[in-house]
Enzyme design. Structure first.
Site, mmCIF file in Angstrom:
data_model
loop_
_atom_site.group_PDB
_atom_site.id
_atom_site.type_symbol
_atom_site.label_atom_id
_atom_site.label_comp_id
_atom_site.label_asym_id
_atom_site.label_seq_id
_atom_site.Cartn_x
_atom_site.Cartn_y
_atom_site.Cartn_z
ATOM 1 C CE LYS A 8 6.235 -4.387 -4.439
ATOM 2 N NZ LYS A 8 6.983 -3.138 -4.138
ATOM 3 N N PRO A 91 -3.880 1.645 -7.224
ATOM 4 C CG PRO A 91 -3.728 3.597 -5.961
ATOM 5 C CD PRO A 91 -3.958 2.124 -5.827
ATOM 6 N N GLY A 93 1.711 2.555 -10.533
ATOM 7 C CA GLY A 93 2.885 3.360 -10.232
ATOM 8 C C GLY A 93 2.925 3.851 -8.809
ATOM 9 C CB ALA A 94 0.905 3.168 -5.992
ATOM 10 N N GLY A 95 4.248 1.985 -6.058
ATOM 11 C CA GLY A 95 5.193 1.290 -5.197
ATOM 12 C C GLY A 95 4.614 0.058 -4.535
ATOM 13 N N GLY A 97 3.464 -2.645 -6.449
ATOM 14 C CA GLY A 97 3.681 -3.806 -7.310
ATOM 15 C C GLY A 97 2.438 -4.347 -7.966
ATOM 16 N N GLY A 99 0.924 -3.611 -10.806
ATOM 17 C CA GLY A 99 1.112 -3.932 -12.221
ATOM 18 C C GLY A 99 1.915 -5.205 -12.400
ATOM 19 C CB ALA A 101 0.367 -8.375 -8.711
ATOM 20 C CG ASP A 133 8.871 -5.224 -7.910
ATOM 21 O OD1 ASP A 133 10.056 -5.447 -7.583
ATOM 22 O OD2 ASP A 133 8.261 -4.181 -7.631
#
Length: 270
Positions: A8, A91, A93-95, A97, A99, A101, A133
């Site tokens: 997202k 990636p 830790g990329a902002g 979401g 992980g 998801a 999230d």
């Protein structure tokens, strides 16, 4: 069973207050993207995860996929052991979401594969225990989110006339650090009213409270945002607490964006 776990972007992000439980109240719009990790699950003699593709920091047993299985195992003791294969295209830790998801899609897949009978509301309750999230990915539709990010109002945003370019420079931003830099406050313009305006006006109306601190600590992330605007973006913003930045372009625009210096760049129609 195979599931495709999307990610997202945040269209705007305001930290509006500190909660008694230690979390923060926020206001954001979650918008799902057609960019996917792949999760395969197979019954096995023990529960573990094999990760391919993008690197995920930490031990495999601390992966959110395993945490999701453990969470359901507490309430469903007969849940069998599962070996998970995760093809990590997005990636960590990329902002974006991704992980979160992965955790939500694991709950959905386990519920279906083993006929646990959980409703969407129950799945969202489990998802919130994995992370703020995660509940969004049970719903997985454009949504205005408040509270910790789990109180949703459907959003009528239509970006079908646009393409998006997502850039991640491979810089890890600590979410606890990012929150520590914020002084919560009510936004000057409510996000609900701002997103109702034409996309061409979003640049003046929609902000991400994390940008100031992240840009100060990592000027190269601010440069990505500037570069996207120079390449013709109508709107650009950092997603989440970073470090990914996205730009929205008219669908017919030929985007001339140099990606050589960045670790991860994706361009797609919405």
């Amino acid at each position: 069973m195979i599931r495709f776990s999307n990610c997202k972007i945040n269209i705007g992000l305001h930290i509006t207050g500190k909660r008694p439980d230690g979390y923060h109240n926020l206001e954001t719009v979650f918008f799902p993207l057609p960019l996917y990790d792949v999760i395969e699950l197979i019954e096995d003699s023990r529960t573990d995860v094999s990760v391919m593709g993008q690197h995920i920091p930490g031990l495999p047993e601390n992966n959110i996929i395993i945490k999701a299985w453990n969470l359901l195992k507490k309430d469903f003791p007969t849940l069998p052991s599962v070996h998970f294969y995760l093809l990590k295209n997005i990636p960590a830790g990329a902002g974006l979401g991704a992980g979160s998801a992965n955790g939500a899609y694991t709950l959905l897949a386990l519920n279906q594969k083993f006929s646990l009978g959980l409703t969407g509301q129950q799945l969202m309750h489990y998802a919130l225990q994995l992370g703020s999230d995660c509940p969004f990915f049970i719903l997985n539709k454009p949504s205005l989110a408040k509270g910790r990010g789990e109180v949703f109002t459907p959003s009528a945003i239509d970006l079908s006339g646009y393409q998006i370019v997502i850039v991640n420079p491979g810089i890890h931003i600590s979410t606890p650090w990012a929150f520590s830099q914020i002084t919560p406050a009510a936004p000057a313009t409510s996000l609900e009213s701002a997103i109702a305006r034409p996309v061409a006006e979003w640049k003046q109306l929609i902000t991400n409270d994390f940008e100031a601190a992240v840009f100060d600590a990592h000027p190269e992330i601010k440069e990505i945002k500037n570069d996207l605007y120079q390449a013709g973006a109508i709107f650009a913003l950092m997603s989440g607490s970073g470090s990914s930045v996205y730009g929205l372009f008219e669908k017919h625009t030929k985007v001339n964006y140099s990606a050589a210096q960045h670790h991860f760049v994706k361009q797609m129609n919405l």
